[in-house]
Design an enzyme around this catalytic site. Structure first.
Site, PDB file in Angstrom:
ATOM      1  N   GLU A  22       0.867  -1.181   0.000  1.00 13.90           N
ATOM      2  CA  GLU A  22       0.000   0.000   0.000  1.00 13.90           C
ATOM      3  C   GLU A  22       0.908   1.237   0.000  1.00 13.90           C
ATOM      4  O   GLU A  22       1.720   1.405   0.905  1.00 13.90           O
ATOM      5  CB  GLU A  22      -0.925  -0.006   1.224  1.00 13.90           C
ATOM      6  CG  GLU A  22      -1.680   1.278   1.468  1.00 13.90           C
ATOM      7  CD  GLU A  22      -2.483   1.777   0.270  1.00 13.90           C
ATOM      8  OE1 GLU A  22      -3.339   1.037  -0.235  1.00 13.90           O
ATOM      9  OE2 GLU A  22      -2.230   2.930  -0.176  1.00 13.90           O
ATOM     10  N   SER A  28      -7.771  -0.144   4.611  1.00 15.79           N
ATOM     11  CA  SER A  28      -9.185  -0.418   4.926  1.00 15.79           C
ATOM     12  C   SER A  28      -9.916   0.797   5.488  1.00 15.79           C
ATOM     13  O   SER A  28     -10.576   0.713   6.515  1.00 15.79           O
ATOM     14  CB  SER A  28      -9.295  -1.577   5.928  1.00 15.79           C
ATOM     15  OG  SER A  28      -8.656  -2.710   5.425  1.00 15.79           O
ATOM     16  N   CYS A  32     -15.606   6.719   1.218  1.00 12.61           N
ATOM     17  CA  CYS A  32     -16.988   7.223   1.151  1.00 12.61           C
ATOM     18  C   CYS A  32     -17.296   8.169   2.303  1.00 12.61           C
ATOM     19  O   CYS A  32     -18.182   9.024   2.203  1.00 12.61           O
ATOM     20  CB  CYS A  32     -17.966   6.050   1.191  1.00 12.61           C
ATOM     21  SG  CYS A  32     -17.489   4.672   0.138  1.00 12.61           S
ATOM     22  N   ASN A 295     -16.030  -4.081  -2.351  1.00  8.99           N
ATOM     23  CA  ASN A 295     -15.994  -4.980  -1.190  1.00  8.99           C
ATOM     24  C   ASN A 295     -16.454  -6.384  -1.551  1.00  8.99           C
ATOM     25  O   ASN A 295     -15.841  -7.380  -1.149  1.00  8.99           O
ATOM     26  CB  ASN A 295     -16.867  -4.406  -0.069  1.00  8.99           C
ATOM     27  CG  ASN A 295     -16.100  -3.401   0.765  1.00  8.99           C
ATOM     28  OD1 ASN A 295     -15.248  -3.772   1.558  1.00  8.99           O
ATOM     29  ND2 ASN A 295     -16.370  -2.135   0.562  1.00  8.99           N
ATOM     30  N   TRP A 424     -50.604   4.483   0.106  1.00  9.47           N
ATOM     31  CA  TRP A 424     -49.980   4.011  -1.126  1.00  9.47           C
ATOM     32  C   TRP A 424     -48.570   4.617  -1.143  1.00  9.47           C
ATOM     33  O   TRP A 424     -48.397   5.795  -1.418  1.00  9.47           O
ATOM     34  CB  TRP A 424     -50.747   4.489  -2.367  1.00  9.47           C
ATOM     35  CG  TRP A 424     -51.992   3.713  -2.625  1.00  9.47           C
ATOM     36  CD1 TRP A 424     -53.233   3.958  -2.118  1.00  9.47           C
ATOM     37  CD2 TRP A 424     -52.116   2.557  -3.462  1.00  9.47           C
ATOM     38  NE1 TRP A 424     -54.123   3.021  -2.575  1.00  9.47           N
ATOM     39  CE2 TRP A 424     -53.463   2.145  -3.409  1.00  9.47           C
ATOM     40  CE3 TRP A 424     -51.231   1.815  -4.245  1.00  9.47           C
ATOM     41  CZ2 TRP A 424     -53.941   1.046  -4.114  1.00  9.47           C
ATOM     42  CZ3 TRP A 424     -51.704   0.713  -4.944  1.00  9.47           C
ATOM     43  CH2 TRP A 424     -53.044   0.336  -4.870  1.00  9.47           C
ATOM     44  N   ARG A 432     -48.021   1.517 -10.031  1.00 11.29           N
ATOM     45  CA  ARG A 432     -49.388   1.502 -10.583  1.00 11.29           C
ATOM     46  C   ARG A 432     -49.453   2.324 -11.869  1.00 11.29           C
ATOM     47  O   ARG A 432     -49.990   1.891 -12.883  1.00 11.29           O
ATOM     48  CB  ARG A 432     -50.353   2.074  -9.538  1.00 11.29           C
ATOM     49  CG  ARG A 432     -51.810   1.774  -9.813  1.00 11.29           C
ATOM     50  CD  ARG A 432     -52.660   2.226  -8.656  1.00 11.29           C
ATOM     51  NE  ARG A 432     -52.716   3.672  -8.563  1.00 11.29           N
ATOM     52  CZ  ARG A 432     -53.081   4.353  -7.476  1.00 11.29           C
ATOM     53  NH1 ARG A 432     -53.392   3.703  -6.383  1.00 11.29           N
ATOM     54  NH2 ARG A 432     -53.130   5.662  -7.472  1.00 11.29           N
TER      55      ARG A 432
HETATM   56  C1  LIG Z   1     -15.021  10.933  -1.695  1.00 13.30           C
HETATM   57  C2  LIG Z   1     -15.518   9.573  -2.077  1.00 13.30           C
HETATM   58  C3  LIG Z   1     -16.804   9.194  -1.717  1.00 13.30           C
HETATM   59  C4  LIG Z   1     -17.290   7.945  -2.088  1.00 13.30           C
HETATM   60  N1  LIG Z   1     -18.557   7.584  -1.703  1.00 13.30           N
HETATM   61  C5  LIG Z   1     -19.020   6.345  -2.015  1.00 13.30           C
HETATM   62  C6  LIG Z   1     -20.315   5.929  -1.577  1.00 13.30           C
HETATM   63  O1  LIG Z   1     -21.043   6.686  -0.907  1.00 13.30           O
HETATM   64  N2  LIG Z   1     -20.734   4.684  -1.926  1.00 13.30           N
HETATM   65  C7  LIG Z   1     -19.961   3.816  -2.641  1.00 13.30           C
HETATM   66  O2  LIG Z   1     -20.380   2.679  -2.909  1.00 13.30           O
HETATM   67  N3  LIG Z   1     -18.711   4.195  -3.061  1.00 13.30           N
HETATM   68  C8  LIG Z   1     -18.241   5.421  -2.764  1.00 13.30           C
HETATM   69  N4  LIG Z   1     -16.970   5.794  -3.159  1.00 13.30           N
HETATM   70  C9  LIG Z   1     -16.176   4.869  -3.988  1.00 13.30           C
HETATM   71  C10 LIG Z   1     -15.406   3.868  -3.137  1.00 13.30           C
HETATM   72  O3  LIG Z   1     -14.662   4.530  -2.165  1.00 13.30           O
HETATM   73  C11 LIG Z   1     -14.498   3.086  -4.057  1.00 13.30           C
HETATM   74  O4  LIG Z   1     -15.294   2.456  -5.012  1.00 13.30           O
HETATM   75  C12 LIG Z   1     -13.688   2.030  -3.311  1.00 13.30           C
HETATM   76  O5  LIG Z   1     -12.831   2.620  -2.360  1.00 13.30           O
HETATM   77  C13 LIG Z   1     -12.861   1.229  -4.295  1.00 13.30           C
HETATM   78  O6  LIG Z   1     -12.103   0.301  -3.604  1.00 13.30           O
HETATM   79  P1  LIG Z   1     -10.769  -0.249  -4.251  1.00 13.30           P
HETATM   80  O7  LIG Z   1     -10.183  -1.167  -3.242  1.00 13.30           O
HETATM   81  O8  LIG Z   1     -11.006  -0.722  -5.617  1.00 13.30           O
HETATM   82  O9  LIG Z   1      -9.848   1.042  -4.396  1.00 13.30           O
HETATM   83  P2  LIG Z   1      -9.255   1.988  -3.274  1.00 13.30           P
HETATM   84  O10 LIG Z   1     -10.130   2.021  -2.079  1.00 13.30           O
HETATM   85  O11 LIG Z   1      -8.939   3.277  -3.951  1.00 13.30           O
HETATM   86  O12 LIG Z   1      -7.919   1.255  -2.868  1.00 13.30           O
HETATM   87  C14 LIG Z   1      -6.841   1.120  -3.773  1.00 13.30           C
HETATM   88  C15 LIG Z   1      -5.573   1.258  -2.967  1.00 13.30           C
HETATM   89  O13 LIG Z   1      -4.486   0.877  -3.771  1.00 13.30           O
HETATM   90  C16 LIG Z   1      -3.376   1.736  -3.466  1.00 13.30           C
HETATM   91  N5  LIG Z   1      -2.491   1.692  -4.637  1.00 13.30           N
HETATM   92  C17 LIG Z   1      -2.808   2.049  -5.908  1.00 13.30           C
HETATM   93  N6  LIG Z   1      -1.762   1.816  -6.713  1.00 13.30           N
HETATM   94  C18 LIG Z   1      -0.779   1.307  -5.937  1.00 13.30           C
HETATM   95  C19 LIG Z   1       0.535   0.851  -6.200  1.00 13.30           C
HETATM   96  N7  LIG Z   1       1.052   0.896  -7.427  1.00 13.30           N
HETATM   97  N8  LIG Z   1       1.271   0.378  -5.179  1.00 13.30           N
HETATM   98  C20 LIG Z   1       0.734   0.340  -3.912  1.00 13.30           C
HETATM   99  N9  LIG Z   1      -0.486   0.746  -3.607  1.00 13.30           N
HETATM  100  C21 LIG Z   1      -1.244   1.213  -4.606  1.00 13.30           C
HETATM  101  C22 LIG Z   1      -4.030   3.074  -3.226  1.00 13.30           C
HETATM  102  O14 LIG Z   1      -3.204   3.905  -2.424  1.00 13.30           O
HETATM  103  C23 LIG Z   1      -5.318   2.683  -2.511  1.00 13.30           C
HETATM  104  O15 LIG Z   1      -5.196   2.707  -1.109  1.00 13.30           O
HETATM  105  C24 LIG Z   1     -16.461   7.051  -2.810  1.00 13.30           C
HETATM  106  C25 LIG Z   1     -15.164   7.430  -3.166  1.00 13.30           C
HETATM  107  C26 LIG Z   1     -14.689   8.677  -2.804  1.00 13.30           C
HETATM  108  C27 LIG Z   1     -13.292   9.070  -3.201  1.00 13.30           C
END
Ligand SMILES: Cc1cc2nc3c(=O)[nH]c(=O)nc-3n(C[C@H](O)[C@H](O)[C@H](O)COP(=O)(O)OP(=O)(O)OC[C@H]3O[C@@H](n4cnc5c(N)ncnc54)[C@H](O)[C@@H]3O)c2cc1C
Length: 445
Positions: A22, A28, A32, A295, A424, A432
């Site tokens: 990371e 974690s 959001c 997730n 309703w 409806r």
């Molecule tokens: C402000 C905001 C509000 C949001 N609100 C919502 C919501 O209300 N509802 C909803 O469903 N979703 C929401 N989302 C979207 C949700 O947060 C993302 O869809 C989710 O975090 C994606 O998870 P992920 O694990 O794919 O990516 P991330 O959570 O972005 O995790 C990817 C991780 O990989 C790390 N990384 C990337 N490249 C490298 C590398 N080369 N080497 C090492 N580490 C690396 C990054 O630092 C990051 O920590 C929101 C997002 C934001 C930014």
């Protein structure tokens, strides 16, 4: 980390070693929740962290923090990493690789975009920077570029702090994934909250004074003064490393995965914002950057990596957001998406209330449904309203998921008492109306 934790639950440390890289300083955490932390609803950054690196380590995951993976070599089966603090580099060998790099925020290539005072909202450090700015006493006017759900959530956060907020979006209505009639209702309600909306006019330039952003200039030439500019223009999948390594992408630009979250490269898995998913109604492969999917996909990948069997069943475009007391949600296909997917459909739009009209606090709600011609199958639904309106979308998401017709929705045994809904419920009234539209259309055919 969902994948890592699931794999660890299935296979102990003597059987499987798990190393997680990371580049940031947190694991974690809830991105959001960042807008609510910026707005002061959530007290501290710590509250957004579900599991710290130390907790993951205690659970048997070798967590390498502030360490960026800079290359993946599939033939040698190694990742190359760089410790961002120590400056050291090295290779880590793997048998199986899980790729979960998330997404990259969009930054339009306009003059002034890299000036001081222009921020994105993606990671915890963005929250730290924005809170510092907002508490500096120097910021009175905030311009949010992009009226998607994150843009609106940031607008709320700034408004809660008593600032003057303008949201600029090139679409005709905010949150472009809503139909125009629902979007117009949303726009009117957002303006009613005191947030200025500049619609149908994209950003062309960031005005800069002494190296710092001082205005947003729109395509039509309007200059909106700003002490702070926040970008909420959406994201694209972070796939650069995958591309360089030869891990195939799909047509949508996300990494192509099968139902078990396997990529097309042997022994490489992927999940989250960086992959594409199957839309269950359109059949298309789509990139939907939502934590709810990330997730679930991570869990599926982790179960499979741990030797179990799990599949990700696809998405139907369900999403929900709020700005102040105003809530908006959608599921299934919008009209544009239904057209693109080739469906013929009828629509119904209903204005109702969140509680029985005679109850104190009954608030307006607008609901729209799309039903397929002839079959009456519910193709999509959208809701805009005040407190308690939007979570109704979950009932409709279940109906869309199970391919129910609007006639079947109309017969559902939904709950009712005056403080919760009219006798309703708006869901039933709209179903409806949609059923009537299906029948009227049948008589024309
Ligand atoms: C402000 C905001 C509000 C949001 N609100 C919502 C919501 O209300 N509802 C909803 O469903 N979703 C929401 N989302 C979207 C949700 O947060 C993302 O869809 C989710 O975090 C994606 O998870 P992920 O694990 O794919 O990516 P991330 O959570 O972005 O995790 C990817 C991780 O990989 C790390 N990384 C990337 N490249 C490298 C590398 N080369 N080497 C090492 N580490 C690396 C990054 O630092 C990051 O920590 C929101 C997002 C934001 C930014």
């Amino acid at each position: 980390m969902s994948a890592a934790a699931q794999a660890r639950r299935r296979r102990g440390q003597d059987e499987l070693s798990i190393v997680a890289f990371e580049r940031g300083r947190a694991t974690s955490y809830s991105a959001c929740g960042i807008p609510y932390w910026i707005g002061g609803v959530v007290e501290s950054e710590d509250a957004l962290v579900a599991r710290t690196p130390e907790q993951h380590r205690a659970g048997g995951i070798d967590m390498r923090m502030r360490t960026e993976v800079t290359a993946i070599d599939l033939s040698r089966r190694v990742v190359h990493w760089r410790d961002l603090d120590a400056g050291t580099e090295g290779d880590e060998a793997f048998d199986a690789l899980h790729y979960a790099t998330g997404s990259v925020p969009m930054r339009p290539p306009v003059p002034g975009i890299d000036s001081r005072g222009v921020y994105g909202v993606q990671v915890l450090d963005d929250g730290v920077d924005l809170i510092r700015e907002l508490e500096s006493g120097e910021v009175h006017r905030v311009v949010v570029v992009g009226g998607g759900y994150i843009g609106l959530e940031i607008a709320e956060a700034c408004q809660r702090r008593g600032l003057h907020v303008t949201v600029v979006d090139r679409s005709a209505t905010p949150v472009g994934t809503f139909d125009a009639d629902v979007g117009a209702f949303l726009a009117e309600a957002v303006r009613g909250l005191g947030i200025e909306l500049v619609l149908g006019d994209g950003v062309a330039e960031i005005g800069v004074r002494d190296g710092r952003a001082c205005a947003v200039v729109t395509a039509s030439g309007r200059e909106i003064p700003a002490d702070l500019v926040v970008l909420g223009l959406g994201v694209r999948p972070a796939v650069r490393l995958a591309q360089e390594a030869g891990i195939p992408l799909g047509a949508s630009g996300g990494i192509a995965v099968d139902a078990r979250m396997r990529t097309q490269a042997e022994g490489v898995w992927a999940a989250g914002d960086c992959v594409e998913s199957v839309h269950r109604l359109s059949g298309q492969r789509v990139v939907v950057a939502l934590g709810t999917h990330a997730n679930k996909q991570g869990r599926v990948a982790g179960i499979n990596l741990g030797g179990g069997y799990a599949t990700f069943p696809g998405v139907i475009g369900t999403a929900i957001t709020k700005v102040c007391e105003l809530e908006a949600a959608r599921t299934g296909l919008s009209s544009v998406e239904a057209d693109e997917a080739g469906y013929a459909y009828v629509t119904a739009v209903v204005d109702s209330t969140t509680k029985a009209g005679y109850m104190p606090g009954a608030e307006p709600v607008r609901m729209k449904m799309l039903a397929e011609r002839r079959s009456g199958r519910l193709l999509g639904a959208q809701i805009v309203g005040r407190q308690g309106a939007a979570k109704r979308i979950d009932a409709l998401a279940i109906a869309v998921w199970n391919e129910m017709s609007v006639d079947e929705v109309l017969g559902l045994d939904l709950s009712y008492a005056p403080p919760f809904s009219p006798v309703w419920d708006p869901v039933l009234i709209t179903a409806r109306k949609a059923q009537e539209a299906v029948e009227a259309d049948l008589s024309v055919c």
